[in-house]
Design a protein around this motif. Structure first.
Motif, short mmCIF file in Angstrom:
data_model
loop_
_atom_site.label_atom_id
_atom_site.label_comp_id
_atom_site.label_asym_id
_atom_site.label_seq_id
_atom_site.Cartn_x
_atom_site.Cartn_y
_atom_site.Cartn_z
N TRP A 155 0.84 -1.19 0.00
CA TRP A 155 0.00 0.00 0.00
C TRP A 155 0.88 1.24 0.00
O TRP A 155 1.83 1.35 0.77
CB TRP A 155 -0.89 -0.01 1.24
N LEU A 156 0.55 2.18 -0.87
CA LEU A 156 1.27 3.44 -0.94
C LEU A 156 0.28 4.59 -1.05
O LEU A 156 -0.86 4.42 -1.49
CB LEU A 156 2.20 3.49 -2.16
N THR A 213 -14.97 -3.65 7.32
CA THR A 213 -14.11 -4.61 8.02
C THR A 213 -12.69 -4.53 7.47
O THR A 213 -12.44 -3.92 6.43
CB THR A 213 -14.63 -6.05 7.84
N GLY A 214 -11.77 -5.18 8.19
CA GLY A 214 -10.41 -5.32 7.71
C GLY A 214 -9.71 -4.00 7.49
O GLY A 214 -9.81 -3.07 8.29
N MET A 215 -9.00 -3.92 6.37
CA MET A 215 -8.22 -2.74 6.03
C MET A 215 -9.08 -1.48 5.99
O MET A 215 -8.71 -0.43 6.52
CB MET A 215 -7.58 -2.97 4.66
N THR A 234 -5.94 -2.24 18.33
CA THR A 234 -6.88 -3.34 18.11
C THR A 234 -6.94 -3.78 16.65
O THR A 234 -6.89 -4.98 16.36
CB THR A 234 -8.29 -2.92 18.57
N LEU A 235 -7.02 -2.84 15.74
CA LEU A 235 -7.23 -3.19 14.34
C LEU A 235 -5.93 -3.51 13.59
O LEU A 235 -5.85 -4.54 12.91
CB LEU A 235 -7.98 -2.06 13.62
N TYR A 236 -4.95 -2.65 13.72
CA TYR A 236 -3.73 -2.83 12.92
C TYR A 236 -3.02 -4.15 13.20
O TYR A 236 -2.63 -4.85 12.25
CB TYR A 236 -2.77 -1.65 13.16
N GLU A 292 0.14 -9.73 7.85
CA GLU A 292 1.47 -9.13 7.69
C GLU A 292 1.92 -9.23 6.23
O GLU A 292 2.97 -9.78 5.92
CB GLU A 292 2.47 -9.81 8.62
N ASP A 293 1.12 -8.71 5.35
CA ASP A 293 1.50 -8.68 3.94
C ASP A 293 1.05 -7.34 3.39
O ASP A 293 1.10 -6.33 4.09
CB ASP A 293 0.92 -9.88 3.17
N LYS A 294 0.57 -7.33 2.16
CA LYS A 294 0.20 -6.06 1.54
C LYS A 294 -0.90 -5.32 2.29
O LYS A 294 -1.10 -4.13 2.11
CB LYS A 294 -0.24 -6.29 0.10
N LEU A 295 -1.65 -6.02 3.16
CA LEU A 295 -2.76 -5.38 3.83
C LEU A 295 -2.35 -4.56 5.05
O LEU A 295 -3.21 -3.96 5.69
CB LEU A 295 -3.80 -6.43 4.24
#
Length: 434
Positions: A211-212, A300-302, A334-336, A341-344
């Motif tokens: 992610w950039l 949800t998620g990212m 909590t979220l991060y 541990e990849d592109k997300l």
């Protein structure tokens, strides 16, 4: 044999000395420096993967202050826009809906890419936004003013706005949070292209997908196809590149839907009428906050991480720092850590947005400012080149009584960016030189 050994002993160090000297020559340095930096980054990231770096805020009550707390005066004020913007007219409470064309593609855009320079998407996009209105310059003119260090990772929206106010006297720029697709279409249809900062996934110079942050210049749309037409400075065939509304929103979310529109000063009334209540920066921040709250509860998620980060960002822009710390704590703690541990994992987040520093500093959580800066500077990047992180760490160090540490950080901030006004202000206040 002894003569040959002696020759080698003299020749080898001399060879490396000559190579080191040659590397510093501008024509050679400009061509090779990025390769050296790429190698350094690959080694650093292999030994210390930035995806694994996690900042965990300590929280707790505000910390005791050993020395009087300085009043920080960074260029970006807590409520946008920056100080260079002309006084605002009374905002229109609502926007009168008018039918928009089904398709718009603005003419007169002078496309510029960012290639051949380091992290030049900001200068290239701002240059396009200004040359559209007849400004006589290019990406390098912008870059020399607000990105003098080629290793600087990002130009902030407020820096773009300040550049317009200082170096394009016939133009002005408006920066706001909380934009949406309809607003972009309305501005473009009226002849005002827009710069938006957004995130996306791309292979970086280390060859890794991640992610950039990235600026894009919106110059048209096609309602039938459901796309925005942008000038993308990075991708191949970036001129008149199409983005679906959904994809654009997904990337734009990670920057709280921030946008910048440049315009001739004599047309300011027209622009403020088009943006309606966005003319009031507090309204825009409150609108962005409400959007972020809804998204934080439904995504949800990212996307949920970005939404909670936006909640904090919006509260900071409203100077509601306590509420902002709650949002940032939840996003970081909590979220991060639960993102893969990849592109997300958007480990570059603090390269582009410094709002958590504001929240933690103004609630007296100075150690969290320091810890977040350390994580950002030493665990997420190949070398510490973020002047904003040094600046905020310096403020926090001084607040905790470490005056020399603060001075060192302020000095580093202006060494990294000689045009970084906030760092100079603190050095001047302390009566010390760079």
């Amino acid at each position: 044999m002894q003569k040959r050994v002696t020759t080698l002993v003299v020749a080898v160090p001399l060879f490396f000395l000559v190579m080191a000297f040659a590397y510093q020559l501008p024509p050679i340095h400009s061509r090779l420096s990025w390769r050296v930096d790429e190698l350094r980054a690959r080694i650093k990231y292999a030994l210390n993967p930035p995806d694994e770096a996690v900042f965990v805020p300590a929280g707790g009550a505000p910390q005791a202050i050993s020395t009087p707390t300085p009043t920080p005066s960074p260029t970006p004020t807590p409520t946008l826009p920056g100080p260079t913007e002309t006084p605002l007219p009374s905002p229109t409470s609502t926007i009168t809906p008018t039918p928009l064309p089904e398709q718009v593609m603005l003419e007169g855009v002078k496309y510029e890419d960012q290639h051949g320079r380091w992290n030049y998407c900001g200068p290239a996009n701002l240059s396009m936004a200004l040359t559209f209105w007849g400004w006589d310059g290019n990406r390098d003119v912008v870059g020399k003013a607000i990105k003098p260090n080629d290793k600087d990772k990002n130009i902030m929206p407020y820096e773009m706005q300040d550049f317009v106010g200082e170096q394009a006297p016939d133009l002005d720029a408006l920066v706001r949070l909380g934009g949406d697709i309809e607003l972009l279409k309305r501005l473009v249809a009226a002849g005002f292209p827009v710069v938006a900062e957004k995130g996306y996934y791309e292979y970086d110079y280390t060859g890794k997908l991640g992610w950039l942050g990235h600026y894009q210049f919106v110059t048209g749309y096609d309602e039938a196809k459901g796309v925005l037409i942008v000038q993308d400075t990075y991708v191949k065939d970036g001129k008149d590149h199409e983005f679906s509304y959904a994809d654009f929103i997904e990337g734009w979310r990670s920057f709280n839907y921030v946008f910048l529109v440049a315009f001739p000063r004599e047309r300011s009334d027209e622009v403020y009428a088009l943006v309606g209540p966005y003319a009031d920066p507090a309204w825009a921040a409150r609108h962005a906050l409400e959007t972020a709250k809804v998204e934080a509860e439904t995504l949800t998620g990212m996307d949920q991480f970005f939404a909670w980060f936006n909640v904090g960002t919006s509260h900071v822009n409203l100077q509601e720092y306590g509420d902002a710390t709650y949002a940032f704590d939840y996003a970081f703690s909590t979220l991060y850590p639960n993102l893969p541990e990849d592109k997300l994992r958007p480990y570059r987040m603090m390269w582009y947005q410094t709002w958590p520093y504001w929240a933690y500093y103004y609630t007296g959580r100075y150690q969290d400012v320091i810890d977040l800066a350390n994580t950002t500077l030493y665990d997420t990047i190949s070398e510490p080149v973020l002047e904003e992180s040094f600046y905020w760490r310096g403020l926090a160090r001084e607040a905790l009584g470490d005056s020399q540490g603060a001075i060192d950080d302020f000095r580093t901030s202006v060494r990294l960016n000689p045009n970084f006004g906030p760092g100079w202000e603190q050095l001047n206040r302390l009566g010390v030189g760079p």
